[in-house]
Scaffold this motif. Structure first.
Motif, mmCIF file in Angstrom:
data_model
loop_
_atom_site.group_PDB
_atom_site.id
_atom_site.type_symbol
_atom_site.label_atom_id
_atom_site.label_comp_id
_atom_site.label_asym_id
_atom_site.label_seq_id
_atom_site.Cartn_x
_atom_site.Cartn_y
_atom_site.Cartn_z
ATOM 1 N N HIS A 146 -43.084 -20.074 -2.356
ATOM 2 C CA HIS A 146 -43.057 -18.958 -1.234
ATOM 3 C C HIS A 146 -43.744 -19.206 -0.179
ATOM 4 O O HIS A 146 -44.763 -19.898 -0.249
ATOM 5 N N GLU A 204 -43.988 -12.836 3.724
ATOM 6 C CA GLU A 204 -43.752 -14.200 2.275
ATOM 7 C C GLU A 204 -42.437 -14.194 2.177
ATOM 8 O O GLU A 204 -41.437 -13.477 1.803
ATOM 9 N N GLU A 239 -46.872 -21.530 -1.468
ATOM 10 C CA GLU A 239 -47.099 -21.449 -3.073
ATOM 11 C C GLU A 239 -46.146 -22.449 -3.797
ATOM 12 O O GLU A 239 -44.921 -22.332 -3.194
HETATM 13 MG MG MG Z 1 -46.938 -15.259 -3.629
#
Ligand code: MG
Ligand code: ADP
Length: 737
Positions: A325, A453, A198
Motif C-alpha cells: 500500500h 493510499e 506498507e
Molecule cells: Mg494500509
C-alpha cells in the motif's frame, strides 16, 4: 539489541548529522544546495565528500564500495570494488575519489533495455543520487559502502526505475509551486512527495521451501491443494505473534533502524503465515530505496531464522495474496500537507483544488496507474477473485463525498459533515473524536485523512513506477489548472469555476461502495471506466498518444524510453510465465508422476495379495481408488503433453521475435540511426513492441495449459497418502511457523 533504539538508529547511514560532523562547513553548504535546490554539483565538492564517506565507512569496517542501482528487473543491482590502491612499496592504501563517487560504469547490455542497447553497445553509467543518503550494508560479504545511483545508457536514456522517479519529482514540484504561488504562498520554495509503503509478506519454514522447486524458481506454488482450514476463521489478522515470527521481526526492525529505515508498524495479516511491516513515511525516492532495502533485509533475516520470506503477490492459490500500500501525499518545505482538509474542507479552496486535481489525474490516466502496479504475479490478485479490483476508482469517504456532491449538484459547497465524538459506552474508557471518514478496504485508491493510499501495487514490485506515474499525472493536472488560473482576471471566481468543472467532469471516478462486487464491475462499465483484466492488457497505455504527450511534456520519459519500457514489460511477462511452465513440467515428471505411480503400484499389490490370500474378498475400495488415481494420472499426463507443446510453440515465437529485433537493429546500423533516433524520426506511433506476440501466447495458451495440469495434480494430492506425497503441502507451510 546492541544499544538503545535512539543510539542505533541510522548508525549505518551517511546522513545529515554525519555530514555536518565530517564535512567542512563550506562543502556541506554546497552539497545541501545540490540536495535541496538541485544546484549543479562540482567535482571538488564530490572529492571532499568521497573522502569523508570513505573514512567514515572504513572506521565502521567497510572494505568495499558499490554503486547501488535499480535496473528494470525490479530488483537492485550492484558491483563491488574494494577501496584498495597499490603503492610503490608493495603495500596498499585505501582510496575513494570524487570521480568514483559520482560515476560508475557497469555493463549496460546485460540489463533489460528493451532495445535501447544492443549486446555490443555495452556502455552505461551509474550516477550518484545525492538526495538519497549512502549507507553501509553488513552481510556475509563484510561491510560495504552503498551509494544510491541512477542508471543510464551511454546515450543518456534512463535504464532504471530511479531516474524517471527523480524526474517526476521535479515535475510535480514545479507545477505545485505554480499553484501555491497563486495562493500567495511565497514562502514555499519546494514541494515534496511523501510516501509510506506498507509491505506485506509471507514467512514459511526454510526446509519446506527448499523442497519446492516452484517456490525456489518462481516464488509461488504452482501446485497445491487447500487444507481444510484456510483463513475463514479470521483468527490470524492482528493475531498474537508467534515466537519465531516475533524474533524475525525484532531483528528486521533493528536492521532497518540501523539503516535509517523508519520501521514502525508490524502485525499479522489476513492470511495464515502472512505479515505486514509499515515504515513512517519519507520523501518518495528515499521511501523507494528503503522499500527495496526492506525487501532485501526481509529475505536475509528470514534466512538467519531458518525461514523463507515470500514476497510474491500470490504464493498460495486460494489464500489472500500480498500487496504494497503506497501512501502518497504532498508536503511543502514549510511543513504543510497539501491534502490536509482541515475541519471544514468545503471552505478550504486550496485543498479542494488539489483534491480535484487528483480526481482529474486518476480519471484521465487510470490505465497508466493500473500498469504501474502490475506484474505477472499481481494478475492473480487484480481482477481475479481478490482485492483490490483491477478497475481504478477513488474512495473519498463520507465527508468528501458530501462536499463533492454539493459541488456537482449546486455548484457550491456550503457545509462539511462534522466528526462526532466516539464513545464505547463505558465510563472508564476515554472518549475521543472519531475520524471524519470510515475506511474502505476494497478501494484501489483511497483518500485517508490527509493522503492517498494506492493499494494495488504488487508486493514484490518496486514502488518507483507507481510513484513516477502518480507524480507525473498529478503534475499534469496541476499544470492545466495553473495555465488557466495564471491568466484569470478574477482569481477567486476562476478557482471556483475550475474546481466545480473538474469535480463534475471527473466525478465518475469516485466510488465509495464495495469494490469487490459484481454490481460495481457493471456500474463501472456504465460509467466508461476502463477494466484491464490482465497486466499485459494494460501495457499499451504506456505508449498511447496521450501518455507519450504527458511524459514528454514533463520531461519524465522520452518516446524512445517509453517504447523500450513497453518492450521490457512484455519480455518480463513472457520470461516469468516461461519459467513457471517449465517448472511445472519438471515437478510433474520428476516428482508428482513417480509418486503417484508408486501409489498405484501399492494399490495393485494390495489387490493382488489380498485376492491371493483370500479369494472372493471385496477389494472394491482399492479398485475404485486405483481407477480414480490412474485416471487422474492419465489426465495430468495429457495436460503435461499439451503444456510441453505450448512451450515449444513459445520457443519458436521467441526465435522469430529475436530475429525481428536483430533485423531491426541491423537496419538501424546501416542507416546510422540509434534506437532513439529511429523512434523519434519515424514516429513509430502505434508500433507494436516485438515481444507482444510472445507475451500474448503465454497469456492465452500457456497459462490455461498450466491450469489444466494443476487441477488433476491438486486432486491427487487429496487422495495419495501424505507419506508418499513428494512436497510439503499448503497445510505444512501455512500453519507450521
Ligand atoms: Mg494500509
Ligand atoms: P493503515 O494500515 O491504517 O493504512 P499503517 O500505519 O499500516 O496504516 O500505514 C500508514 C502508512 O501511511 C504509514 O507508512 C504512514 O507513515 C503513511 N503516512 C501517514 N501520513 C502520510 C503522509 N502525509 N504522506 C505519506 N504517507 C503517510
Amino acid at each position: 539489541m546492541e544499544g538503545k533504539l535512539t543510539e542505533i538508529f541510522g548508525i549505518n547511514v551517511f546522513n545529515d548529522a554525519r555530514m555536518v560532523e565530517c564535512l567542512p562547513k563550506k562543502i556541506y553548504v554546497k552539497l545541501k544546495q545540490t540536495i535541496e535546490n538541485g544546484d549543479d554539483l562540482d567535482i571538488e565538492v564530490a572529492e571532499v565528500v568521497a573522502n569523508a564517506m570513505k573514512d567514515w565507512a572504513i572506521e565502521r569496517g567497510a572494505t568495499h564500495y558499490t554503486h547501488w542501482f535499480q535496473p528494470m528487473t525490479g530488483v537492485t543491482a550492484e558491483k563491488h570494488d574494494s577501496f584498495i590502491s597499490p603503492t610503490v612499496d608493495g603495500k596498499v592504501i585505501m582510496e575513494f575519489s570524487g570521480k568514483e563517487l559520482i560515476k560508475g560504469e557497469p555493463d549496460a547490455s546485460s540489463f533489460p533495455s528493451g532495445g535501447i542497447r544492443s549486446t555490443f553497445e555495452a556502455r552505461g553509467y551509474t550516477a550518484w543520487d545525492c538526495t538519497s543518503p549512502a549507507f553501509l550494508r553488513e552481510d556475509a560479504a563484510g561491510v560495504t559502502l552503498c551509494i544510491p545511483t541512477a542508471f543510464c545508457s551511454y546515450t543518456g536514456e534512463a535504464l532504471d526505475k530511479k531516474t524517471p522517479l527523480l524526474r517526476s519529482m521535479e515535475a510535480i514540484n514545479d507545477q505545485a509551486l505554480r499553484i501555491l504561488k497563486l495562493f500567495n504562498h511565497h514562502d514555499v520554495t519546494s514541494v515534496n512527495v511523501t510516501v509510506g509503503a506498507e509491505q506485506e509478506y509471507f514467512l514459511i519454514d526454510k526446509e519446506d521451501y527448499l523442497k519446492r522447486e516452484d517456490l525456489m524458481f518462481t516464488g509461488r506454488t504452482l501446485f497445491g491443494a487447500m487444507p481444510p482450514k484456510g483463513q475463514e476463521m479470521d483468527d490470524h489478522y492482528f493475531g498474537h505473534l508467534r515466537d519465531r515470527v516475533a524474533a524475525f521481526m525484532k531483528d528486521l526492525n533493528e536492521e532497518c533502524w540501523k539503516m535509517g529505515i523508519l520501521a514502525k508498524t508490524q502485525h499479522n495479516e489476513a492470511a495464515p503465515a502472512q505479515h505486514e511491516m509499515a515504515p513512517v513515511f519519507s520523501t518518495v525516492n528515499i521511501a523507494s530505496d528503503h522499500n527495496q532495502l526492506t525487501m532485501e533485509l526481509m529475505k536475509r533475516i528470514a534466512n538467519n531464522h531458518g525461514l523463507e520470506c515470500l514476497l510474491h503477490e500470490k504464493p498460495f492459490e486460494g489464500v489472500n495474496g500480498s500487496g504494497k500500500h503506497n501512501n502518497w501525499s504532498l508536503v511543502t518545505n514549510t511543513g504543510k500537507n497539501l491534502f490536509d482538509p482541515g475541519t471544514t474542507p468545503h471552505e478550504n479552496i486550496q485543498f479542494l483544488l488539489f483534491f480535484s486535481a487528483i480526481l482529474k489525474a486518476v480519471d484521465e490516466h487510470a490505465g497508466l496507474l493500473r500498469l504501474s502496479a502490475s506484474n505477472a504475479g499481481n494478475d492473480h490478485r487484480l481482477g481475479a477473485n481478490e482485492a483490490p479490483p483491477a478497475i481504478i476508482s477513488i474512495f473519498v469517504g463520507d465527508q468528501m463525498e458530501d462536499v463533492l456532491l454539493q459541488l456537482v449538484e449546486t455548484g457550491e459547497a456550503t457545509r462539511s459533515k462534522k466528526t462526532g465524538k466516539f464513545s464505547v459506552g463505558v465510563h472508564r474508557i476515554p472518549e475521543f473524536y472519531r475520524d471524519a471518514t470510515d475506511r474502505n478496504r476494497t478501494s484501489p485508491f483511497a483518500f485517508t485523512n490527509n493522503r492517498y493510499e494506492f493499494r494495488m501495487i504488487g508486493s514484490s514490485m518496486s514502488i518507483a513506477d507507481a510513484n513516477t506515474v502518480l507524480n507525473t499525472i498529478v503534475a499534469d493536472a496541476l499544470c492545466d489548472m495553473a495555465n488557466i488560473l495564471e491568466q484569470a482576471d478574477d482569481f477567486d471566481l476562476a478557482v471556483h469555476d475550475i474546481i466545480k468543472k473538474t469535480v463534475s467532469d471527473h466525478y465518475r471516478i469516485v466510488f465509495n461502495g464495495n469494490g469487490y462486487s459484481k454490481e460495481w464491475e457493471e456500474e463501472a462499465a456504465r460509467r466508461g471506466l476502463p477494466n484491464y483484466r490482465s497486466y499485459i492488457d494494460s501495457i499499451p497505455s504506456l505508449i498511447s498518444k496521450k501518455s507519450i504527450k504527458l511524459f514528454e511534456k514533463h520531461c519524465v520519459f522520452s518516446k524512445s524510453e517509453l517504447y523500450s519500457r513497453a518492450e521490457v514489460e512484455y519480455e518480463n511477462y513472457a520470461k516469468t510465465i516461461n519459467i513457471e511452465g517449465r517448472t511445472m513440467i519438471q515437478m510433474f515428471s520428476r516428482k508428482y508422476a513417480p509418486a503417484v505411480i508408486r501409489y498405484t503400484k501399492e494399490l495393485a499389490d494390495s489387490i493382488n495379495s489380498i485376492t491371493k490370500a483370500c479369494p472372493g474378498i471385496d477389494v472394491s475400495v482399492q479398485e475404485d481408488l486405483l481407477t480414480k488415481v490412474s485416471n487422474l494420472l492419465v489426465q495430468a499426463q495429457k495436460a503435461q503433453n499439451h503444456l510441453i507443446d505450448c512451450i515449444i510453440e513459445a520457443e519458436s515465437i521467441s526465435r522469430e521475435t529475436k530475429e525481428a529485433k536483430e533485423a531491426a537493429e541491423r537496419e538501424r546500423r546501416q542507416a546510422a540511426l540509434s534506437y532513439k533516433d529511429e523512434i523519434d524520426l519515424k514516429g513509430l506511433l502505434g508500433m507494436t513492441p516485438f515481444s507482444y506476440k510472445l507475451a500474448q501466447h503465454f497469456k492465452d495458451k500457456v497459462i490455461p495449459a498450466m491450469e489444466d495440469l494443476r487441477r488433476p495434480v491438486d486432486e491427487l494430492e487429496l487422495i495419495v497418502p501424505k507419506d508418499l506425497w513428494p512436497v510439503p503441502s499448503y497445510g505444512d507451510m501455512l500453519f507450521e511457523v
